[in-house]
Scaffold this active site. Structure first.
Site, short mmCIF file in Angstrom:
data_model
loop_
_atom_site.label_atom_id
_atom_site.label_comp_id
_atom_site.label_asym_id
_atom_site.label_seq_id
_atom_site.Cartn_x
_atom_site.Cartn_y
_atom_site.Cartn_z
N THR A 31 0.83 -1.21 0.00
CA THR A 31 0.00 0.00 0.00
C THR A 31 0.86 1.26 0.00
O THR A 31 0.55 2.21 -0.69
CB THR A 31 -0.94 0.04 1.22
OG1 THR A 31 -0.17 -0.13 2.40
CG2 THR A 31 -1.99 -1.05 1.14
N LYS A 69 6.79 -9.39 -5.43
CA LYS A 69 6.88 -10.84 -5.20
C LYS A 69 6.21 -11.61 -6.33
O LYS A 69 6.63 -12.69 -6.71
CB LYS A 69 6.20 -11.19 -3.87
CG LYS A 69 7.08 -10.89 -2.66
CD LYS A 69 6.45 -11.48 -1.39
CE LYS A 69 7.10 -10.86 -0.17
NZ LYS A 69 6.12 -10.53 0.87
N LYS A 113 11.37 1.21 10.15
CA LYS A 113 11.87 1.56 11.49
C LYS A 113 12.61 0.42 12.15
O LYS A 113 13.55 0.64 12.89
CB LYS A 113 10.74 2.04 12.40
CG LYS A 113 9.81 0.96 12.83
CD LYS A 113 8.82 1.43 13.85
CE LYS A 113 7.71 0.39 13.95
NZ LYS A 113 6.91 0.23 12.74
N LYS A 129 11.57 3.54 17.84
CA LYS A 129 11.44 4.91 17.33
C LYS A 129 12.24 5.89 18.19
O LYS A 129 12.86 6.82 17.67
CB LYS A 129 9.96 5.29 17.28
CG LYS A 129 9.21 4.52 16.20
CD LYS A 129 7.71 4.67 16.37
CE LYS A 129 6.94 3.90 15.29
NZ LYS A 129 5.51 3.78 15.67
N GLY A 139 -0.40 4.62 8.68
CA GLY A 139 -1.36 4.76 7.58
C GLY A 139 -0.62 4.86 6.27
O GLY A 139 0.44 5.46 6.19
#
Lengths: 432, 432
Positions: free
Chosen positions: A13, A45, A105, A205, A302
């Protein structure tokens, strides 16, 4: 003017969002950078999977080498996730003098300093805005600010799942397990929520933020991390009664040359702006010597916010390419890591105890604190129903972590102390 | 590599801060831009005044022409303030193809679009980050975001003085006049506070934000502006009782191609993050179609934060110079201004009335609202002491500004309505 060529690793996405933004905003991008941008190749993929974005089939490949070894490709965007395999691709890309933008991250928290050093050595940019705080332009504001300021503290809510859970627990008086199930049903928590609820995601983070903000190689192991699984409704209730809101707070602090980084459930004074950050939102306070305190708030995750952050990194890389200043902005850590010892880290603490309801018990307890020169800001004591026990809630003034830990050990040894029910950091002055 | 030459108009606290930052961070600046930066000339009023920064006396001048007509100077930094004279200097500088960085909100609010158009025509950059929100990197985040997103709404606290006054009134239950005097004594309000307390300063900043965010020439006259001078302790008390906090809120909204911009005292739901922005701090929410909602918080003024913002603009200009893309980033408004009519602007409203305490009065009042199809979210009625009057407090559901104004006219005509004590916008859903 010659176009800049992009290769994408991954087309989920976020990757789809990146491709769409680059296509739809081509004119604006040319205006900003001074030349066109083309997506040349995308690692997927499955070549035959249906895609929500129109793409020339020749652009897709299942072979990463077609991207990281293509001399025409200037910038590699990594949105495939994962650590070990992905790290190898990025290393090869950097060695081939390709700039890299990543949203990863997990990778940056574990191997960030190594990859940034490698990027520097090859005059390459490595940007990772989307890895912390999703669509919030946080890392960019930190680096821009660093050019003319010195950052002393970063404090914030950097995990959306746990903030959603604590918000619902606090609002509805629900138990942790019930809210977790609701969060999982809504897609705010994963089937295995460990990484979020144990504070590991937030710790990653904070390691990234501290490494950048303090220019020191802060490893995950340097972050004292604790999750929210032991937070109870009683704790939230007492918090409310005393004027606090419970949040999972990451703190990275610098004093002189020494730093400390932690993630802990924390009782924040109700009037603290972070206490008003609800649901799945993220927010980070940054304290700079010149600018004072600034705060950045927004969606922590998101696909569209994340894709927007990736494209803003891409724009920054392309500007630097054309300026001939790549490899300078996101530099490897410059200072030797110096961590504060436990007796150099100060905080207020909230402590809830069950004690025997006998004469002299309260004096025994407070004398333990006095021995360590720790005094109280707030004290509550009340009898517990149907038991010979009393409940004591204490909020201390500033105490060192070492003193506080020593106090906890001594309290556990006191015959009158039945259980230590809970203990949290407290942030924000009483008068605020 | 050739150095970039800077000329400063003004050497007050902000100007001094800018010079200091450029001197102290020369290495970092070279790293970012790829060449050195030198301050060549500074316009001052008095050559002999003692300065807190060490400067070659030859750099000072009392003649603006030595800066705006010097072909060696690439960028002019305007930190002298004022409107008409300053505007002429900036026009000359732009016509001489010098880039301009200004901290001057009065100038930008009134002549911003004209100056931006002129800058564009001469391929020059004109940046003004410090004019809104002091040290908060707000305009940059807006422009960066605009490259890949569409902004639909900006809402925030953009005046520190009024936020300080409302915070103290709310916390201490003090009267407006008393808190104003305190603010003046502390330096948070000027001797003549009109521009702040009447909402004019906030309106200027909202005009700047709306012009940039919507790329439309929004004039000061387009901003419906109202200050805080008529806010009473009673209003704050009722607000608290109903779960609201009073703030002076600027709102710029876009629906389709139409926009509305206003500054009004507003009752915010307590749980709204802006309700937690205290004292002299500023904060602005930005809603983008892709990124969702982000918020930026920080010091709205102050010499060091402002100087930091000026230098970040300077860095952006210098990067663009070296990229050959100046005159593209801060473009003149692109769209024709289309303002919403009063029947297209919707809000909730808080209304406090004194009415005769007689049978049927409440029904009369509510029927006026029904005629305009406006319903209520909250209703309070109680008798007033020692009078034959009752106090009614109403919070409506969404109503158009036109309907609401018509209702107020009709209520004033009702014989039973003694006075309309107060009326405010309400922001934030009841369930939040």
């Amino acid at each position: 003017m010659e176009a800049i060529s992009i290769g994408l690793l991954g087309l989920g996405t976020v990757g789809t969002g990146v491709v769409t933004i680059i296509e739809n905003h081509q004119d604006k991008l040319i205006h900003q950078i001074g030349c066109p941008v083309k997506v040349k190749k995308i690692l997927v993929k499955d070549l035959n999977k249906a895609r929500s974005v129109e793409l020339d089939a020749k652009k897709l490949t299942t072979d990463p080498e077609e991207i990281i070894n293509d001399p025409d490709i200037d910038v590699v965007i990594e949105v495939m996730g994962g650590i070990d395999e992905t790290k190898n691709y990025i290393i090869k890309a950097l060695k081939n003098r390709k700039h890299v933008v990543t949203a990863n991250k997990d990778l940056m928290a574990v191997h960030g300093s190594e990859l940034l050093t490698l990027a520097s050595e090859h005059d390459c940019d490595l940007f990772y805005e989307a890895s912390v705080g999703g669509g919030i332009p946080l890392l960019r504001s930190l680096s821009d600010g660093l050019a003319s300021d010195r950052i002393t503290k970063m404090m914030g809510i950097v995990n959306g799942t746990t903030n959603f859970i604590l918000t619902k627990m606090n609002k509805n008086g629900s138990a942790y397990e019930d809210v977790l199930r609701e969060a999982q049903a809504l897609g705010y928590a994963e089937a295995d929520p460990t990484s979020d609820v144990e504070g590991l995601d937030a710790a990653r983070k904070m390691a990234i933020l501290a490494t950048l903000g303090f220019s020191m190689k802060i490893d995950l192991d340097d972050v004292k991390a604790e999750g929210i699984t032991r937070v109870t409704e009683e704790d939230l209730q007492y918090g409310r009664q005393l004027g606090y809101t419970m949040k999972l707070i990451g703190v990275a602090e610098r004093e002189g040359d020494k730093v400390s980084v932690s993630v802990q459930p924390t009782l924040l004074t109700d009037t603290h702006p972070l206490a008003a950050v609800h649901d799945e939102f993220n927010a980070v306070y940054v304290y700079g010597e010149a600018v004072g305190e600034t705060m950045f708030y927004g969606p922590g995750a998101g696909s569209l916010p994340t894709a927007t952050a990736v494209v803003s990194d891409l724009v920054a890389v392309m500007k630097n390419m054309r300026l001939g200043v790549t490899g300078k902005s996101a530099v490897a850590p410059q200072f030797k890591k110096q961590l504060k010892a436990a007796d150099e880290i100060f905080s207020k603490y909230f402590l809830r105890l069950h004690v025997k309801d006998e004469v002299g018990v309260f004096a025994n307890i407070t004398s333990v604190f006095s021995e360590h020169h720790v005094s109280f800001e707030k004290i509550l004591q009340m009898p517990l129903k149907n038991k010979d026990l009393a409940e004591i809630v204490l909020v201390t003034h500033q105490a060192s972590q070492q003193d506080y830990e020593d106090i906890l050990v001594k309290l556990r040894d006191l015959q009158a102390v039945q259980t230590i029910e809970s203990s949290y950091r407290v942030e924000g002055s009483a008068s605020a």
